[in-house]
Design a protein around this motif. Structure first.
Motif, PDB file in Angstrom:
ATOM      1  N   VAL A   1       0.826  -1.204   0.000  1.00  0.00           N
ATOM      2  CA  VAL A   1       0.000   0.000   0.000  1.00  0.00           C
ATOM      3  C   VAL A   1       0.863   1.257   0.000  1.00  0.00           C
ATOM      4  CG1 VAL A   1      -1.704   1.328   1.319  1.00  0.00           C
ATOM      5  CG2 VAL A   1      -1.961  -1.160   1.079  1.00  0.00           C
ATOM      6  N   VAL A   2       1.881   1.286   0.854  1.00  0.00           N
ATOM      7  CA  VAL A   2       2.759   2.461   0.912  1.00  0.00           C
ATOM      8  C   VAL A   2       3.538   2.613  -0.390  1.00  0.00           C
ATOM      9  CG1 VAL A   2       4.713   3.528   2.123  1.00  0.00           C
ATOM     10  CG2 VAL A   2       2.922   2.379   3.427  1.00  0.00           C
ATOM     11  N   ALA A   3       3.978   1.493  -0.962  1.00  0.00           N
ATOM     12  CA  ALA A   3       4.688   1.556  -2.232  1.00  0.00           C
ATOM     13  C   ALA A   3       3.793   2.143  -3.319  1.00  0.00           C
ATOM     14  CB  ALA A   3       5.168   0.174  -2.643  1.00  0.00           C
ATOM     15  N   ARG A   4       2.561   1.676  -3.380  1.00  0.00           N
ATOM     16  CA  ARG A   4       1.621   2.192  -4.383  1.00  0.00           C
ATOM     17  C   ARG A   4       1.348   3.677  -4.170  1.00  0.00           C
ATOM     18  NH1 ARG A   4      -0.161   2.249  -9.464  1.00  0.00           N
ATOM     19  NH2 ARG A   4      -2.365   2.777  -9.608  1.00  0.00           N
ATOM     20  N   GLY A   5       1.288   4.096  -2.920  1.00  0.00           N
ATOM     21  CA  GLY A   5       0.973   5.486  -2.619  1.00  0.00           C
ATOM     22  C   GLY A   5       2.130   6.446  -2.827  1.00  0.00           C
ATOM     23  N   THR A   6       3.361   5.944  -2.841  1.00  0.00           N
ATOM     24  CA  THR A   6       4.529   6.833  -2.930  1.00  0.00           C
ATOM     25  C   THR A   6       5.359   6.635  -4.185  1.00  0.00           C
ATOM     26  OG1 THR A   6       5.885   5.259  -1.659  1.00  0.00           O
ATOM     27  CG2 THR A   6       4.741   6.983  -0.426  1.00  0.00           C
ATOM     28  N   VAL A   7       4.959   5.716  -5.056  1.00  0.00           N
ATOM     29  CA  VAL A   7       5.798   5.387  -6.203  1.00  0.00           C
ATOM     30  C   VAL A   7       5.929   6.561  -7.170  1.00  0.00           C
ATOM     31  CG1 VAL A   7       4.000   4.484  -7.753  1.00  0.00           C
ATOM     32  CG2 VAL A   7       6.318   3.473  -7.770  1.00  0.00           C
ATOM     33  N   ASP A   8       5.014   7.525  -7.118  1.00  0.00           N
ATOM     34  CA  ASP A   8       5.149   8.707  -7.970  1.00  0.00           C
ATOM     35  C   ASP A   8       6.185   9.679  -7.414  1.00  0.00           C
ATOM     36  OD1 ASP A   8       3.249   7.814  -9.759  1.00  0.00           O
ATOM     37  OD2 ASP A   8       1.580   8.803  -8.718  1.00  0.00           O
ATOM     38  N   SER A   9       6.502   9.548  -6.127  1.00  0.00           N
ATOM     39  CA  SER A   9       7.476  10.441  -5.490  1.00  0.00           C
ATOM     40  C   SER A   9       8.854   9.814  -5.386  1.00  0.00           C
ATOM     41  CB  SER A   9       6.993  10.836  -4.082  1.00  0.00           C
ATOM     42  OG  SER A   9       5.721  11.432  -4.121  1.00  0.00           O
ATOM     43  N   ILE A  10       8.901   8.494  -5.254  1.00  0.00           N
ATOM     44  CA  ILE A  10      10.172   7.782  -5.110  1.00  0.00           C
ATOM     45  C   ILE A  10      10.256   6.720  -6.204  1.00  0.00           C
ATOM     46  CG2 ILE A  10      11.684   6.501  -3.552  1.00  0.00           C
ATOM     47  CD1 ILE A  10       9.960   7.432  -1.226  1.00  0.00           C
ATOM     48  N   PRO A  11      11.218   6.796  -7.104  1.00  0.00           N
ATOM     49  CA  PRO A  11      11.350   5.768  -8.151  1.00  0.00           C
ATOM     50  C   PRO A  11      11.559   4.386  -7.534  1.00  0.00           C
ATOM     51  CG  PRO A  11      12.727   7.680  -8.643  1.00  0.00           C
ATOM     52  CD  PRO A  11      12.223   7.866  -7.244  1.00  0.00           C
ATOM     53  N   PRO A  12      11.092   3.332  -8.195  1.00  0.00           N
ATOM     54  CA  PRO A  12      11.168   1.984  -7.614  1.00  0.00           C
ATOM     55  C   PRO A  12      12.567   1.556  -7.180  1.00  0.00           C
ATOM     56  CG  PRO A  12       9.738   1.977  -9.525  1.00  0.00           C
ATOM     57  CD  PRO A  12      10.356   3.333  -9.471  1.00  0.00           C
ATOM     58  N   LEU A  13      13.573   1.805  -8.023  1.00  0.00           N
ATOM     59  CA  LEU A  13      14.923   1.390  -7.649  1.00  0.00           C
ATOM     60  C   LEU A  13      15.470   2.207  -6.488  1.00  0.00           C
ATOM     61  CD1 LEU A  13      16.572   0.587 -11.098  1.00  0.00           C
ATOM     62  CD2 LEU A  13      16.176  -1.002  -9.214  1.00  0.00           C
ATOM     63  N   SER A  14      15.105   3.476  -6.418  1.00  0.00           N
ATOM     64  CA  SER A  14      15.490   4.292  -5.261  1.00  0.00           C
ATOM     65  C   SER A  14      14.807   3.765  -4.005  1.00  0.00           C
ATOM     66  CB  SER A  14      15.095   5.757  -5.489  1.00  0.00           C
ATOM     67  OG  SER A  14      15.794   6.325  -6.580  1.00  0.00           O
ATOM     68  N   MET A  15      13.551   3.375  -4.154  1.00  0.00           N
ATOM     69  CA  MET A  15      12.784   2.831  -3.036  1.00  0.00           C
ATOM     70  C   MET A  15      13.447   1.569  -2.501  1.00  0.00           C
ATOM     71  SD  MET A  15       8.657   2.134  -3.170  1.00  0.00           S
ATOM     72  CE  MET A  15       8.327   3.709  -3.941  1.00  0.00           C
ATOM     73  N   SER A  16      13.828   0.684  -3.418  1.00  0.00           N
ATOM     74  CA  SER A  16      14.440  -0.576  -3.017  1.00  0.00           C
ATOM     75  C   SER A  16      15.820  -0.355  -2.407  1.00  0.00           C
ATOM     76  CB  SER A  16      14.544  -1.510  -4.234  1.00  0.00           C
ATOM     77  OG  SER A  16      15.077  -2.757  -3.875  1.00  0.00           O
ATOM     78  N   PHE A  17      16.633   0.460  -3.062  1.00  0.00           N
ATOM     79  CA  PHE A  17      18.005   0.678  -2.603  1.00  0.00           C
ATOM     80  C   PHE A  17      18.046   1.337  -1.232  1.00  0.00           C
ATOM     81  CE2 PHE A  17      21.820   3.396  -2.323  1.00  0.00           C
ATOM     82  CZ  PHE A  17      22.798   2.426  -2.429  1.00  0.00           C
ATOM     83  N   TRP A  18      17.319   2.425  -1.063  1.00  0.00           N
ATOM     84  CA  TRP A  18      17.396   3.161   0.210  1.00  0.00           C
ATOM     85  C   TRP A  18      16.681   2.434   1.333  1.00  0.00           C
ATOM     86  CZ3 TRP A  18      21.027   6.373   1.133  1.00  0.00           C
ATOM     87  CH2 TRP A  18      21.620   7.058   0.079  1.00  0.00           C
TER      88      TRP A  18
END
Length: 314
Positions: A32-49
């Motif tokens: 849910v959080v990933a779906r809600g923030t994926v426009d602000s944080i790119p997927p690879l940035s999300m995974s890496f950080w």
């Protein structure tokens, strides 16, 4: 945790049940959080950080174990790198890519079929015997996945019009299945904390070149603010570290078969959270597909030879 406190915890199985309820809640929140923030944080940035933060938290506790068991890690480096690639690196990155084009509910429903993929891959790669009732369960779950992916419309499949995110999520689940089967075939004799810390370290290194390429050539990264920092902290702490600890404690207290039942709560929690926070609505195809997946899971995982996987991090 001191020994005397650990003894107290081990005598309180009620805490295990609380943890096993919280674990699928945290996993649902991941989608849910990933779906809600994926426009602000790119997927690879999300995974890496996510993993950088988790590593920063775990390293002070896990580093002594890595040093003590450095010989084992060196000897099994190839196996550990493969395990980290399929779990820490591939599974989570693909999940976050899926969130760009599909709903949190779909992610959670497809994610719930991990035991099916584990059983299927264990049969193909390890030669595990599959009983007829298990085969029926695997078939029902696959039909359930197809129902969710097709959104109840057969022409979506025949016309190859499925949402890319649904197919990416199937690839993510397949990746976790490979990790689980490899974990059985190439078991690494390390304490849990040492194994997890090493896996996160190696997985983060695998993600790094892809993250840098995406940062420089494609996404440009993201702006650090409260709206982006809080989701990353959530990813690292709740579906990562806490869910891992709760799951393994629950398996130790009540056994893997009974603990696995709590996995079925993930799509339930996800649908509720997605409805509240993302205004996603349940369609008839979600209900039909979810029931088929649930029936398939019950048949495939409660009869015959167990797939024998453990969830490490998600």
């Amino acid at each position: 945790m001191p020994t005397e406190n650990a003894g107290i915890v081990s005598r309180m199985p009620g805490l295990a049940y609380i943890g096993l309820v919280l674990t699928p809640l945290f996993w649902a929140g991941n989608a849910v959080v990933a779906r809600g923030t994926v426009d602000s944080i790119p997927p690879l940035s999300m995974s890496f950080w996510r993993w950088i933060i988790a590593l920063a938290i775990l390293l002070p506790f896990g580093l002594p174990g890595i040093w003590r068991h450095r010989q084992v890690i060196r000897q099994r480096f190839g196996s550990m790198l493969a395990l980290a690639t399929f779990s820490v690196a591939a599974f989570n990155s693909l999940l976050y890519f899926a969130a760009t084009t599909t709903t949190a509910t779909n992610i959670a429903l497809i994610n719930a079929t991990i035991p099916i993929f584990v059983a299927l891959l264990a049969w193909i790669l390890l030669g595990d015997r599959t009983r007829p009732i298990q085969a029926v369960g695997i078939g029902l779950a696959i039909i359930g996945i197809a129902t969710v992916v097709a959104r109840g419309d057969l022409s979506v499949l025949t016309g190859l019009q499925a949402q890319p995110g649904d197919l990416i999520m199937v690839a993510a689940v397949f990746s976790w299945g490979l990790f689980s089967v490899l974990l059985r075939r190439q078991a690494v004799p390390l304490p849990a904390l040492t194994f997890l810390t090493t896996q996160i370290l190696l997985g983060t290194l695998v993600i790094l070149p892809f993250y840098l390429t995406d940062l420089v050539l494609f996404s440009g990264g993201f702006d650090l603010s409260q709206d982006t920092a809080l989701p990353l902290l959530y990813f690292a702490i709740f579906p990562g570290i806490l869910a891992y600890g709760f799951w393994n404690h629950g398996v130790h207290q009540i056994g893997p078969a009974r603990a696995a039942i709590f996995m079925y709560l993930t799509p339930v929690f996800a649908s509720v959270l997605a409805g509240v926070f993302l205004e996603e609505s349940l369609g008839v195809f979600h209900i039909i597909g979810g029931l088929l997946i649930l029936a398939g899971l019950l048949l495939a995982t409660q009869t015959g030879k167990r797939a024998g996987y453990r969830i490490k991090d998600r």
